[in-house]
Design an enzyme around this catalytic site. Structure first.
Site, short mmCIF file in Angstrom:
data_model
loop_
_atom_site.label_atom_id
_atom_site.label_comp_id
_atom_site.label_asym_id
_atom_site.label_seq_id
_atom_site.Cartn_x
_atom_site.Cartn_y
_atom_site.Cartn_z
N LYS A 118 0.85 -1.19 0.00
CA LYS A 118 0.00 0.00 0.00
C LYS A 118 0.89 1.24 0.00
CE LYS A 118 -1.61 1.43 3.89
NZ LYS A 118 -0.99 2.79 3.98
N ASP A 178 -5.85 0.35 8.58
CA ASP A 178 -5.48 0.21 7.17
C ASP A 178 -6.12 -0.99 6.49
OD1 ASP A 178 -3.91 2.44 7.28
OD2 ASP A 178 -1.99 1.41 7.21
#
Length: 294
Positions: free
Chosen positions: A14, A145
Site C-alpha cells: 500500500k 489500514d
C-alpha cells in the site's frame, strides 16, 4: 481456486501517495485524508483446506514475524470464522502459507495487506457472502489500514481509514520503494506533529496539471517528524531525488520512501544504482495499479 483446492491471494504493498493529518478525535485517533494506491508486488498467501488450522511464514522477511495468535493473518482467520459461523456458514480448517516479501512496520501496509488478503482468500475458499457492513466492522477491528487493503485499488481514505472513496481516474506510475530497514515509532511520530489540523487532499484538476505535477504539490504530514526520529529517511529521499524521480515522498509513517518516474528506463537505472549503492536497504521497483472506471 485451482483444481488442487489452493487459493492464492496477493497482499499488495500500500502506497500513501499523500497523507494529510486533518484532526484528532476525542479518543486520540488521528483523522487523515490520504491518497492511496497499491503496487503490483507485495506478499502472497496460499490457502488450502486442511485437517487442522496451520499457519506458516516463508520468504525474505519470515524471520522477523511470528506465526502466533497475535499475527494479523490468524486474527483475520479467526475473526472471519466467528462471523461466518454466526451467519450460519460451515468453515473447514485451513492451512495458510504467507510468503513475506515486504518489510515489517514500514508504512506500506504489510500486515494490514496480509490480513485483508486472508479475508479475501477465505471468503473464496469458504464460499462466503458476508454483508458489507459486517465485513467492514471486522476489517476495522483488525486495523485502520485493513479496510483500504481489502479494496486493494486506488482510493481516497478519510477519517481513521474507514471512509473510502474509490479513485477510478488514477493512472499507473513507475515506482521505486526504498527502506533502510531501521524501525521508526509511529506513536512518537504523531507526538512530534506540530499541527494536527491541516487541510485535506485537494482534488486533481486535469485542466491545470498532469498527475505527477499534482502529486508533487501534495505532502505527507508525518514525513518531517519521522525524519527527525530517523535521519536515514532523509537519505532515502535524497537518493531518490538524485536518481531522477519526479516525486519523492515517505509512505505512511515510514520508513519506506517512494520515487515516481516518467519512464521505465529511468526507473530501472535508478533501481540498479540504489541496489548497488545501498545493498543493506530494501529496494523494489515496479508499477502501481491503475484506477478502474465503474
Amino acid at each position: 481456486m485451482s483444481q488442487t483446492g489452493i487459493v492464492i491471494e496477493a497482499a499488495r504493498a500500500k502506497i500513501n501517495l499523500a497523507l494529510h493529518v486533518t484532526g484528532q478525535r476525542a479518543d486520540g485517533y488521528h483523522l487523515l485524508d490520504s491518497l492511496v494506491t497499491f503496487a503490483d508486488f507485495g506478499d502472497e498467501l496460499a490457502l488450502r483446506p486442511s485437517a487442522q488450522d496451520r499457519f506458516e511464514i516463508t520468504g525474505r522477511f519470515a524471520e522477523t514475524l511470528s506465526a502466533d495468535a497475535d499475527n494479523l493473518v490468524t486474527r483475520a482467520r479467526d475473526g472471519l470464522r466467528a462471523l461466518a459461523e454466526e451467519l450460519g456458514y460451515e468453515t473447514c480448517p485451513v492451512d495458510i502459507t504467507l510468503t513475506k516479501s515486504l518489510p515489517l512496520s514500514s508504512g506500506i501496509g504489510g500486515g494490514s495487506a496480509d490480513a485483508a488478503a486472508t479475508l479475501r482468500g477465505l471468503m473464496r475458499l469458504w464460499k462466503l457472502d458476508v454483508p458489507r457492513d459486517r465485513l467492514a466492522e471486522l476489517c476495522l477491528s483488525l486495523g485502520a489500514d485493513v479496510p483500504m487493503c481489502l479494496a486493494s485499488s486506488p482510493l481516497i481514505a478519510r477519517g481513521i481509514g474507514e471512509d473510502i472513496e474509490p479513485l477510478a481516474t488514477l493512472p499507473s506510475f513507475f515506482i521505486l520503494l526504498v527502506n533502510p530497514l531501521k524501525p521508526v515509532s509511529t506513536p512518537q511520530i504523531f507526538r512530534l506533529l506540530t499541527s494536527k489540523t491541516n487541510g485535506p487532499v485537494h482534488p486533481f484538476d486535469p485542466a491545470q496539471a498532469d498527475w505527477l505535477d499534482y502529486l508533487g504539490c501534495l505532502r505527507n504530514d508525518l514525513q518531517e517528524p519521522a525524519q527527525r526520529l530517523l535521519a536515514d529517511i532523509g537519505e532515502c529521499l535524497q537518493q531518490l531525488e538524485e536518481s531522477g524521480a519526479e516525486v519523492c515522498r515517505m509512505s505512511g509513517s515510514g520508513a519506506t520512501c517512494f520515487g515516481l518516474y516518467r519512464d521505465e528506463m529511468t526507473l530501472e537505472r535508478a533501481a540498479l544504482t540504489l541496489e548497488q549503492a545501498k545493498p543493506q536497504w530494501y529496494v523494489r521497483a515496479g508499477r502501481t495499479l491503475e484506477g478502474n472506471a465503474p
